[in-house]
Design an enzyme around this catalytic site. Structure first.
Site, PDB file in Angstrom:
ATOM      1  CD  GLU A  62      -3.926  -6.379   7.778  1.00  0.00           C
ATOM      2  OE1 GLU A  62      -4.643  -7.392   7.952  1.00  0.00           O
ATOM      3  OE2 GLU A  62      -2.719  -6.362   8.008  1.00  0.00           O
ATOM      4  CG  ASP A 111      -0.865  -4.064   7.104  1.00  0.00           C
ATOM      5  OD1 ASP A 111      -1.583  -3.955   8.080  1.00  0.00           O
ATOM      6  OD2 ASP A 111      -0.818  -5.081   6.374  1.00  0.00           O
ATOM      7  CD  GLU A 113       3.318  -5.518   9.549  1.00  0.00           C
ATOM      8  OE1 GLU A 113       4.414  -6.108   9.435  1.00  0.00           O
ATOM      9  OE2 GLU A 113       2.232  -6.103   9.523  1.00  0.00           O
ATOM     10  NE  ARG A 123       6.055 -11.647  -3.319  1.00  0.00           N
ATOM     11  CZ  ARG A 123       5.575 -10.660  -2.579  1.00  0.00           C
ATOM     12  NH1 ARG A 123       6.256  -9.525  -2.500  1.00  0.00           N
ATOM     13  NH2 ARG A 123       4.452 -10.793  -1.944  1.00  0.00           N
TER      14      ARG A 123
END
Ligand SMILES: *[C@@H]1O[C@H](CO)[C@@H](O)[C@H](O)[C@H]1NC(C)=O
Ligand SMILES: *[C@@H]1O[C@H](CO)[C@@H](O)[C@H](O)[C@H]1NC(C)=O
Length: 300
Positions: free
Chosen positions: A115, A117, A119, A286
């Site tokens: 995919e 993307d 957005e 993260r």
């Protein structure tokens, strides 16, 4: 060598061939369809969900997606691609668009899907949209980069483009490359290159996370929310029942880096230096154990 098969590409040595075909084919992916054909969105696009909330107007030159309390809406391309370029002009939901998400992305199907993307995360009036980008390969994403835009994307139409070949994926906004995802498959980073993808777009409600992490809720008194689309362009390798419309010899853009030359690199640096607000490759909180592998390889 059989004389009849000696096209220019078979007798040039390989580096020279790249240079020559690079110049010859650098302009191939320019969305060169006749305007009359390209403008009729019905030729390329199906409105796929939303129960009438997606519509085409003006002889199918303008497409509307809308969102209200009961549903959003979406469309998809008729064609699938295995490498190519898709572009569309989009005018995003204006006013208080907090909680809404407008998507424009390529995707294959299945558990290990690929995919690519775009957005657009809406915002309260006067606050900037966030353009969120991601790349999934073999079902794994987590490669988010986010940007503000250098214009008001609700005031007018702007071009959003995904370019995808064997070498890299490039995201463009108004012909300016904002992000490049290179093919490091040989170094162990899966790259989308085995599965055909279709283009999808949707307008939907995601107020549990989209705006300021979910703090700003959708204001349904402003519904229906509306996003507009026009001037679709697709070019590249179309995928029909397991066959590609491309051959390596006739489509040398497939292999090269031609779409991101030196000047364009300067543009990408400009966009990232000035408008990038999140880069997973810089989010050490993260990834305390170290960044994904491509973050160390992507040095240019
Ligand atoms: C968007 O793309 C169209 C068609 O390629 C081009 O004519 C137009 O100038 C572009 N607009 C911007 C703002 O880059
Ligand atoms: C919305 O605006 C706020 C305040 O300017 C900003 O922090 C945020 O990044 C913007 N975008 C989203 C999607 O929340």
């Amino acid at each position: 060598m059989k004389p009849e098969s000696s096209s220019s590409s078979t007798f040039l040595s390989s580096p020279l061939k790249n240079i020559v075909t690079g110049f010859l084919f650098v302009y191939v992916l320019l969305c060169s369809l006749p305007v009359s054909l390209a403008n009729n969105l019905k030729n390329f696009i199906d409105i796929s969900w939303g129960d009438g909330r997606g519509q085409m107007f003006n002889n199918n030159e303008l497409l509307l997606l809308s969102l209200d309390r009961s549903s959003g809406s979406g469309f998809q391309s008729k064609n699938e691609y295995l490498f190519g370029k898709v572009q569309m002009q989009i005018k995003l939901v204006s006013g208080n668009s907090a909680g809404t998400v407008t998507t424009f992305f390529l995707s294959s199907k299945g558990d290990y899907h690929d995919e690519i993307d775009f957005e657009f995360l809406g915002n309260t009036s006067g606050n900037p949209y966030t353009l969120h980008t991601n790349v999934f390969s073999e079902g794994i994403g987590n490669r988010e980069m986010q940007f503000y835009l250098w214009f008001d994307p609700t005031a007018d139409f702007h071009n959003y483009t995904i370019f995808w070949n064997h070498q890299h994926i490039v995201f463009y906004v108004d012909e300016i490359p904002i992000r490049e995802f290179k093919n490091f498959q040989d170094k162990g980073v899966p790259f989308p290159q085995y599965q055909a993808m279709r283009l999808y777009s949707s307008l939907w409600d995601a107020d549990n996370w989209a705006t300021r992490g979910g703090l700003e809720k959708t204001d349904w008194s402003q519904a229906p929310f509306k996003a507009y689309y026009q001037n679709f362009c697709e070019d590249g390798c179309f995928w029909y029942n397991g066959y590609s419309s491309c051959t390596p010899n006739s489509n040398s853009w497939l292999w090269g880096n031609f779409d991101n030359d030196y000047a364009k690199k300067g543009q990408m640096k400009w966009a990232q230096d000035n408008y990038m607000i999140y880069n997973y490759c810089q989010d050490s909180k993260r990834f305390p154990q170290g960044f994904p592998l491509e973050c160390y390889l992507n040095t240019s």
